[in-house]
Scaffold this active site. Structure first.
Site, mmCIF file in Angstrom:
data_model
loop_
_atom_site.group_PDB
_atom_site.id
_atom_site.type_symbol
_atom_site.label_atom_id
_atom_site.label_comp_id
_atom_site.label_asym_id
_atom_site.label_seq_id
_atom_site.Cartn_x
_atom_site.Cartn_y
_atom_site.Cartn_z
ATOM 1 N N CYS A 106 -8.745 1.617 12.516
ATOM 2 C CA CYS A 106 -8.074 0.800 13.454
ATOM 3 C C CYS A 106 -8.597 -0.663 13.472
ATOM 4 C CB CYS A 106 -8.570 1.422 14.809
ATOM 5 S SG CYS A 106 -7.670 0.580 16.242
ATOM 6 N N GLY A 158 -13.748 1.023 -18.217
ATOM 7 C CA GLY A 158 -12.180 0.667 -17.490
ATOM 8 C C GLY A 158 -12.656 -0.403 -16.735
ATOM 9 N N SER A 185 -12.952 -4.748 -16.119
ATOM 10 C CA SER A 185 -12.951 -6.198 -16.450
ATOM 11 C C SER A 185 -14.325 -6.778 -16.373
ATOM 12 C CB SER A 185 -11.706 -7.017 -16.057
ATOM 13 O OG SER A 185 -11.888 -6.893 -14.548
ATOM 14 N N ASP A 226 -7.854 5.130 -5.789
ATOM 15 C CA ASP A 226 -6.816 5.906 -6.098
ATOM 16 C C ASP A 226 -7.203 7.611 -5.887
ATOM 17 O OD1 ASP A 226 -7.024 5.309 -9.671
ATOM 18 O OD2 ASP A 226 -8.133 6.945 -8.562
ATOM 19 N N CYS A 257 -2.644 3.089 16.086
ATOM 20 C CA CYS A 257 -3.821 3.895 16.364
ATOM 21 C C CYS A 257 -3.407 5.061 17.333
ATOM 22 C CB CYS A 257 -4.860 3.089 16.617
ATOM 23 S SG CYS A 257 -6.513 3.856 17.474
ATOM 24 N N CYS A 263 -5.700 4.204 20.550
ATOM 25 C CA CYS A 263 -5.842 2.785 21.517
ATOM 26 C C CYS A 263 -4.411 1.893 21.072
ATOM 27 C CB CYS A 263 -6.727 1.545 21.250
ATOM 28 S SG CYS A 263 -6.676 0.887 19.597
ATOM 29 N N TYR A 297 0.820 -1.147 0.035
ATOM 30 C CA TYR A 297 -0.056 0.305 0.015
ATOM 31 C C TYR A 297 1.055 1.257 0.221
ATOM 32 C CZ TYR A 297 -4.472 -2.446 0.294
ATOM 33 O OH TYR A 297 -5.557 -3.159 -0.336
ATOM 34 N N ASN A 311 -12.223 1.947 -7.922
ATOM 35 C CA ASN A 311 -10.845 2.496 -7.761
ATOM 36 C C ASN A 311 -10.528 3.305 -6.309
ATOM 37 O OD1 ASN A 311 -10.609 1.492 -10.392
ATOM 38 N ND2 ASN A 311 -10.665 3.700 -11.234
ATOM 39 N N HIS A 354 -15.000 0.551 -2.764
ATOM 40 C CA HIS A 354 -14.094 -0.153 -2.403
ATOM 41 C C HIS A 354 -13.028 0.776 -1.523
ATOM 42 C CE1 HIS A 354 -14.211 -2.954 -6.259
ATOM 43 N NE2 HIS A 354 -15.436 -3.251 -5.060
HETATM 44 C C1 BV8 Z 1 -17.929 -9.308 -1.208
HETATM 45 C C2 BV8 Z 1 -9.715 -2.569 -2.846
HETATM 46 C C3 BV8 Z 1 -19.103 -10.741 -0.178
HETATM 47 C C4 BV8 Z 1 -8.579 -2.782 -2.613
HETATM 48 C C5 BV8 Z 1 -10.872 -4.315 -4.463
HETATM 49 C C6 BV8 Z 1 -19.507 -14.192 -6.882
HETATM 50 C C7 BV8 Z 1 -20.299 -13.109 -6.316
HETATM 51 C C8 BV8 Z 1 -20.068 -12.379 -5.325
HETATM 52 C C9 BV8 Z 1 -18.781 -12.277 -4.906
HETATM 53 C C10 BV8 Z 1 -18.057 -13.068 -5.288
HETATM 54 C C11 BV8 Z 1 -18.210 -13.824 -6.268
HETATM 55 N N1 BV8 Z 1 -16.988 -15.016 -6.418
HETATM 56 C C12 BV8 Z 1 -16.022 -14.244 -5.829
HETATM 57 C C13 BV8 Z 1 -16.470 -13.232 -4.881
HETATM 58 C C14 BV8 Z 1 -15.512 -12.439 -4.080
HETATM 59 C C15 BV8 Z 1 -14.822 -11.207 -4.564
HETATM 60 C C16 BV8 Z 1 -14.774 -11.159 -6.124
HETATM 61 O O1 BV8 Z 1 -15.469 -10.582 -6.931
HETATM 62 N N2 BV8 Z 1 -13.947 -11.945 -6.642
HETATM 63 C C17 BV8 Z 1 -13.510 -11.768 -7.854
HETATM 64 C C18 BV8 Z 1 -11.966 -11.773 -8.152
HETATM 65 C C19 BV8 Z 1 -14.152 -13.064 -8.559
HETATM 66 N N3 BV8 Z 1 -15.696 -9.994 -4.309
HETATM 67 C C20 BV8 Z 1 -15.620 -9.839 -3.068
HETATM 68 O O2 BV8 Z 1 -14.816 -10.299 -2.106
HETATM 69 C C21 BV8 Z 1 -16.216 -8.296 -2.664
HETATM 70 N N4 BV8 Z 1 -16.848 -8.466 -1.223
HETATM 71 O O3 BV8 Z 1 -18.158 -9.987 -2.202
HETATM 72 O O4 BV8 Z 1 -18.334 -9.695 0.030
HETATM 73 C C22 BV8 Z 1 -19.595 -10.692 1.188
HETATM 74 C C23 BV8 Z 1 -20.971 -10.424 1.227
HETATM 75 C C24 BV8 Z 1 -21.701 -10.507 2.639
HETATM 76 C C25 BV8 Z 1 -20.822 -10.363 3.553
HETATM 77 C C26 BV8 Z 1 -19.369 -10.556 3.728
HETATM 78 C C27 BV8 Z 1 -18.875 -10.671 2.399
HETATM 79 C C28 BV8 Z 1 -15.188 -7.321 -2.251
HETATM 80 C C29 BV8 Z 1 -14.437 -7.029 -3.598
HETATM 81 C C30 BV8 Z 1 -13.507 -5.705 -3.467
HETATM 82 C C31 BV8 Z 1 -12.190 -6.106 -3.587
HETATM 83 N N5 BV8 Z 1 -11.185 -4.755 -3.489
HETATM 84 N N6 BV8 Z 1 -10.271 -3.147 -4.266
HETATM 85 C C32 BV8 Z 1 -7.583 -2.179 -3.302
HETATM 86 O O5 BV8 Z 1 -7.726 -1.684 -4.495
HETATM 87 O O6 BV8 Z 1 -6.336 -2.235 -2.733
HETATM 88 S S1 BV8 Z 1 -11.232 -4.781 -6.218
HETATM 89 C C33 BV8 Z 1 -9.984 -4.382 -7.140
HETATM 90 O O7 BV8 Z 1 -10.437 -5.001 -8.559
HETATM 91 C C34 BV8 Z 1 -9.858 -2.926 -7.482
HETATM 92 O O8 BV8 Z 1 -10.736 -1.936 -6.764
HETATM 93 C C35 BV8 Z 1 -10.196 -2.690 -9.045
HETATM 94 O O9 BV8 Z 1 -10.808 -1.675 -9.280
HETATM 95 C C36 BV8 Z 1 -11.321 -3.784 -8.950
HETATM 96 C C37 BV8 Z 1 -11.813 -4.393 -10.132
HETATM 97 O O10 BV8 Z 1 -11.145 -4.720 -11.113
HETATM 98 P P1 BV8 Z 1 -11.206 -3.548 -12.304
HETATM 99 O O11 BV8 Z 1 -11.409 -2.193 -11.845
HETATM 100 O O12 BV8 Z 1 -12.077 -4.091 -13.406
HETATM 101 O O13 BV8 Z 1 -9.945 -3.394 -12.914
HETATM 102 P P2 BV8 Z 1 -9.255 -4.837 -14.007
HETATM 103 O O14 BV8 Z 1 -7.569 -4.500 -13.872
HETATM 104 O O15 BV8 Z 1 -9.786 -5.972 -13.455
HETATM 105 O O16 BV8 Z 1 -9.579 -4.284 -15.298
HETATM 106 C C38 BV8 Z 1 -9.244 -3.115 -15.963
HETATM 107 C C39 BV8 Z 1 -9.921 -2.832 -17.105
HETATM 108 O O17 BV8 Z 1 -9.543 -1.745 -17.715
HETATM 109 C C40 BV8 Z 1 -9.749 -4.042 -18.369
HETATM 110 O O18 BV8 Z 1 -11.066 -4.384 -18.595
HETATM 111 C C41 BV8 Z 1 -9.014 -3.455 -19.047
HETATM 112 O O19 BV8 Z 1 -9.158 -3.916 -20.497
HETATM 113 C C42 BV8 Z 1 -9.261 -2.060 -19.141
HETATM 114 N N7 BV8 Z 1 -8.433 -0.814 -19.701
HETATM 115 C C43 BV8 Z 1 -7.301 -0.917 -19.623
HETATM 116 N N8 BV8 Z 1 -6.645 0.051 -19.787
HETATM 117 C C44 BV8 Z 1 -7.799 1.122 -20.331
HETATM 118 C C45 BV8 Z 1 -8.903 0.302 -20.115
HETATM 119 N N9 BV8 Z 1 -10.029 0.759 -20.490
HETATM 120 C C46 BV8 Z 1 -10.264 1.949 -20.819
HETATM 121 N N10 BV8 Z 1 -9.192 2.750 -20.741
HETATM 122 C C47 BV8 Z 1 -7.928 2.353 -20.895
HETATM 123 N N11 BV8 Z 1 -6.792 3.058 -20.950
HETATM 124 ZN ZN ZN Z 2 -7.627 2.081 17.814
#
Ligand code: BV8
Ligand code: ZN
Length: 249
Positions: free
Chosen positions: A135, A194, A196, A112, A154, A157, A75, A110, A127
């Protein structure tokens, strides 16, 4: 020039511009691709790795529990990188469309912070944000103004602080989600920029708009998991295609 950037017919393009310009309730969902031209690495492209780690293995609670130093290093590295990044013309076009009252809500995956730096204020960061801290023990929340150093503690605490982002396996903030669903209910046109379309539940958002009869316009450099559901697929880098569409409005 337009056709090479857009890879679609001039007529279709004008149709898409009309839809955006006359949308009753226009929203946008953005992913890492909108920040690519600001040199922010995406998650799944060729730059979706860090020191040979698959970044989605680092963005999890267990990675933090097992190795907080490594996760904080990742990070801190991203914070350093993003501190040097500038919003690109894609971010700026979306901010302009908010300013003119056209874009009602911007839902971003995002962390960022570039949409706000570009001037957008109706931003729902589903996200979280890279600069936000929380904390692991108490309900302290804070914000970094510069990249973290070592393991932040923190001030209330003394426990360890973590990035206030949503990791894989963690649920999204319920208040933010309530606002997201309210916007999805009202949306008549949803820009899908942008992303996937892999990460849930964000990838469902455009589908919900479509199911209610809304129109989807995708901006991407390749097809995504959502492409088969969209009405218009505008091929090209969003830093170019968004301003170019704006020039037709
Ligand atoms: C949750 C923060 C459950 C951290 C991120 C099925 C159903 C439901 C959930 C799931 C499921 N299967 C698995 C899951 C769980 C999981 C999930 O979806 N996994 C995936 C891998 C399958 N989901 C979760 O865990 C979510 N929580 O479901 O909770 C729950 C419910 C109740 C109670 C408890 C729990 C939480 C997901 C959040 C994860 N955190 N980020 C950090 O960033 O440090 S996600 C991370 O991926 C980023 O935020 C990023 O933005 C995000 C998504 O990816 P994209 O933004 O699409 O980026 P990517 O690189 O994939 O694609 C880029 C795209 O841009 C491409 O298409 C490319 O072609 C295009 N591109 C490139 N250049 C350009 C462009 N387009 C235009 N112009 C350009 N120049
Ligand atoms: Zn604390």
């Amino acid at each position: 020039m337009l056709t090479t950037v857009f890879n679609m017919s001039e007529g279709e393009l004008r149709e898409a511009a009309e839809l955006v310009a006359n949308a009753e309730y226009l929203i946008a969902l953005t992913g890492a691709g909108v920040s690519k031209e600001s040199n922010v690495p995406t998650f799944r492209g060729e730059d979706g790795l860090w020191r040979n780690y698959n970044v989605i293995e680092l963005a999890t609670p267990s990675a933090f529990t097992n190795n907080p130093e490594l996760v904080w290093e990742w990070y801190t590295w991203r914070q350093g990188l993003i501190a040097e990044c500038e919003p690109n013309p894609g971010h700026l076009t979306l901010a302009k469309w908010e300013e003119t009252g056209l874009l009602k809500s911007l839902i971003t995956q995002n962390v960022d912070g570039l949409h706000r730096r570009a001037g957008s204020s109706n931003v729902l960061e589903v996200h979280g944000n890279l600069w936000a801290l929380k904390c692991i023990s108490c309900d302290y929340h804070g914000r970094l103004s510069a990249p973290a150093e070592g393991l932040p503690e923190c001030p209330e605490c003394g426990s360890m602080l973590r990035p206030d982002v949503v990791w894989f396996g963690e649920s999204l903030d319920s208040e933010v989600m309530a606002r997201v669903y309210a916007d999805l209910e009202k949306a008549t046109v949803c820009l899908v920029i942008g992303t996937s379309g892999i990460v849930q539940p964000a990838a469902m958002f455009p589908i919900l708009v479509k199911q209610r009869g809304g129109t989807l316009i995708e901006f991407n450099v390749e097809t995504s998991r959502l492409s088969s559901n969209v009405d218009y697929h505008i091929r090209g880098p969003s830093g170019k295609t968004l301003p170019a569409l704006d020039s037709l409005i």
